[in-house]
Design an enzyme around this catalytic site. Structure first.
Site, PDB file in Angstrom:
ATOM      1  N   CYS A  80       0.834  -1.208   0.000  1.00  0.00           N
ATOM      2  CA  CYS A  80       0.000   0.000   0.000  1.00  0.00           C
ATOM      3  C   CYS A  80       0.871   1.261   0.000  1.00  0.00           C
ATOM      4  O   CYS A  80       1.518   1.549  -0.992  1.00  0.00           O
ATOM      5  CB  CYS A  80      -0.981  -0.042   1.166  1.00  0.00           C
ATOM      6  SG  CYS A  80      -2.293   1.170   1.044  1.00  0.00           S
ATOM      7  N   HIS A  90      -3.152  -5.411   1.654  1.00  0.00           N
ATOM      8  CA  HIS A  90      -2.512  -5.564   2.965  1.00  0.00           C
ATOM      9  C   HIS A  90      -2.423  -7.018   3.407  1.00  0.00           C
ATOM     10  O   HIS A  90      -3.283  -7.486   4.153  1.00  0.00           O
ATOM     11  CB  HIS A  90      -3.293  -4.776   4.014  1.00  0.00           C
ATOM     12  CG  HIS A  90      -3.218  -3.307   3.820  1.00  0.00           C
ATOM     13  ND1 HIS A  90      -2.121  -2.560   4.170  1.00  0.00           N
ATOM     14  CD2 HIS A  90      -4.096  -2.444   3.266  1.00  0.00           C
ATOM     15  CE1 HIS A  90      -2.325  -1.303   3.852  1.00  0.00           C
ATOM     16  NE2 HIS A  90      -3.516  -1.192   3.302  1.00  0.00           N
ATOM     17  N   GLU A 128      -0.686  -8.163   5.603  1.00  0.00           N
ATOM     18  CA  GLU A 128      -0.461  -8.213   7.060  1.00  0.00           C
ATOM     19  C   GLU A 128      -1.772  -8.162   7.845  1.00  0.00           C
ATOM     20  O   GLU A 128      -1.772  -8.372   9.057  1.00  0.00           O
ATOM     21  CB  GLU A 128       0.474  -7.066   7.487  1.00  0.00           C
ATOM     22  CG  GLU A 128      -0.144  -5.683   7.580  1.00  0.00           C
ATOM     23  CD  GLU A 128      -0.337  -4.990   6.226  1.00  0.00           C
ATOM     24  OE1 GLU A 128      -0.191  -5.656   5.172  1.00  0.00           O
ATOM     25  OE2 GLU A 128      -0.660  -3.785   6.231  1.00  0.00           O
TER      26      GLU A 128
END
Lengths: 300, 188
Positions: B78, B171, B173
């Protein structure tokens, strides 16, 4: 070159998408702004988001009266002025103000005790919205009740508009201290914790397992200096909101930049010393015994 | 293996957890000295304008640019993808990027938070779809000839690499699926 775009299924406004933005704001500074000029100053200084409101808390405190959601024209002007996320506040329980902010396309809603509460018993059912919400809390029970209503971020309330960090420290220590105790509790004691906190048992059990809230926790209320921001971060806050502290100081631009740097380098005293120089006078601030309305007591 | 996570602002702690789940040691990177001894670096999501400013004020930009030129393995998600891109559209005039991967990205190209979304994407090098979360995501508008596209969503590249530089507009994560972090660590 351009790509041949097709369109497949995508889910918007889901809990992971809402909570995701809270995660992105960590380590940053969210600054209160009342017009597009201030919003630009905030973005220039490195704010990770701005909070659009009519009056900063210090002025709400001074002027009295009913404090409400901001004028949509002002919110639109701020959205147009900056490219970082724009947040805005609604009164506690005022779900129609929240519907309006959602229709305006703000990125985050703060159901805030700084505005005059609209409902003395109920907070907003935040699961009904596709826009994420942040709510204030003074203790862990309050934080978990807000999370159970769908808040994607918690901020310690502090005492807004005072330039005095003492209440934010009290709230952070209370929330984080109780989290620490819960991680030491055995499974039978967790039932008692849930009762004591007046909070849902599954959230208490989740804290026992993970050692942290299920959503990010930021600090708000009374931050006026780079040292205040670093104090909140060292105590365990994951980012900071600065309200009156920047635009009620003598020289907002260098102070805003310094608070951004202090929030990133919160554990490096040499950098903190460097950025704390030559900032002009901070907002004067007020002692807790000098105020007659504690905003932190609003919310249930 | 020691993996740095750029910790100026943003979702760095989520990346640290994901990397730890893959067995890597991690270190938060805020100043130039934190780069010493790193085998790889992750640049997280967050606010790219904030990170760009802090890269300059912390004195980290130039030493990090040099490490990337010296072939440090880097994974940008991002905002991290924006920082690694050659060209950034809709950025601030003073915004800096490392020109480490030959792509053009548009900041907030997928829109504001109301347009943020989650979707399954097909990553051919994985054997089942990856569930991806896009938050005010940047959109890839051009890729250079040396780019390997690893995944697309609706025809637009969302995961790509050039040599040891990996980028994602979403994302990895934020979901408990460690496969993309593992994929990156295998290349390190």
């Amino acid at each position: 070159m351009s790509f041949d775009e097709s369109s497949t299924t995508r889910a918007t406004g889901t809990y992971p998408v809402k909570r995701g933005l809270a995660e992105m704001l960590k380590g940053g500074v969210i600054m209160d702004v009342v017009n597009s000029e201030q919003a630009k100053i905030a973005e220039d200084a490195g704010a990770c988001a701005v909070m659009a409101l009519e009056r900063v808390p210090a002025d709400i405190r001074r002027d009295g009266g009913v404090a409400r959601m901001s004028d949509p024209d002002m919110i639109d002007a701020i959205k147009a002025a900056v490219s970082i996320p724009v947040m805005a506040k609604v009164r506690i329980g005022h779900f129609v103000e929240a519907q309006i902010l959602e229709a305006l396309g703000v990125d985050f809603i703060d159901e805030s005790e700084v505005l005059t509460p609209a409902d003395e018993a109920h907070h907003i059912d935040k699961y009904k919205f596709s826009v994420p919400f942040v709510c204030g809390a003074t203790n862990l029970g309050e934080a978990l009740r807000r999370i159970s209503e769908g808040a994607c971020m918690i901020r310690s309330k502090g005492e807004a508009g005072t330039g005095n960090i003492v209440e934010a420290v009290r709230h952070l220590r209370s929330i984080i201290g109780d989290i620490r105790k819960i991680t030491q509790a055995d499974s039978a004691e967790l039932f008692e914790w849930a009762k004591h906190l007046q909070a849902p048992l599954p959230l208490v059990q989740e804290i026992a397992e993970t050692g942290w809230l299920p959503v990010p926790m930021f600090c708000a209320g009374g931050i006026a200096t780079p040292a205040d921001a670093a104090l909140a971060m060292q105590l365990g806050a994951e980012a900071v909101f600065v309200g009156s502290g920047i635009f009620k100081s003598d020289d907002p631009t260098p102070r805003a930049k310094a608070i951004v740097e202090a929030t990133t380098h919160f554990s490096d005293p040499h950098i903190l010393a460097k950025v704390s120089r030559s900032l002009g006078a901070p907002m004067t601030g007020i002692g807790m015994d000098e105020i007659n309305q504690r905003y932190a007591e609003r919310g249930w | 293996m020691l993996v740095g996570v750029l910790a100026l602002q943003g979702a760095f702690s989520a990346h640290q957890s994901a990397l730890a789940d893959c067995g890597a040691s991690t270190r938060q990177v805020r100043v130039a000295g934190d780069l010493d001894g790193l085998d790889a670096l992750v640049m997280p999501g967050g606010e790219s304008t904030t990170m760009s400013r802090l890269l300059s004020t912390s004195g980290l930009f130039d030493p990090l640019a040099e490490r990337i030129r010296d072939d440090l393995a880097v994974f940008g998600t991002c905002a991290g993808m924006i920082l690694l891109a050659r060209d950034v559209l809709d950025g601030r005039p003073d915004q800096r990027s490392f020109d480490a991967i030959d792509i053009t990205v548009r900041r907030n190209g997928y829109g504001r938070q109301v347009d943020s979304f989650e979707a399954d994407i097909d990553v051919p090098s994985l054997n089942s779809p990856f569930h991806a979360v896009f938050i005010r995501a940047p959109k890839v508008e051009r890729i250079g000839p040396d780019i390997t596209v690893l995944a697309c969503h609706d025809g637009v590249p969302v995961l790509a690499r050039q040599g040891r530089v990996f980028v994602a507009s979403f994302h990895p994560e934020l979901t408990p699926d460690p496969r993309l972090h593992s994929l990156f660590l295998q290349e390190v």
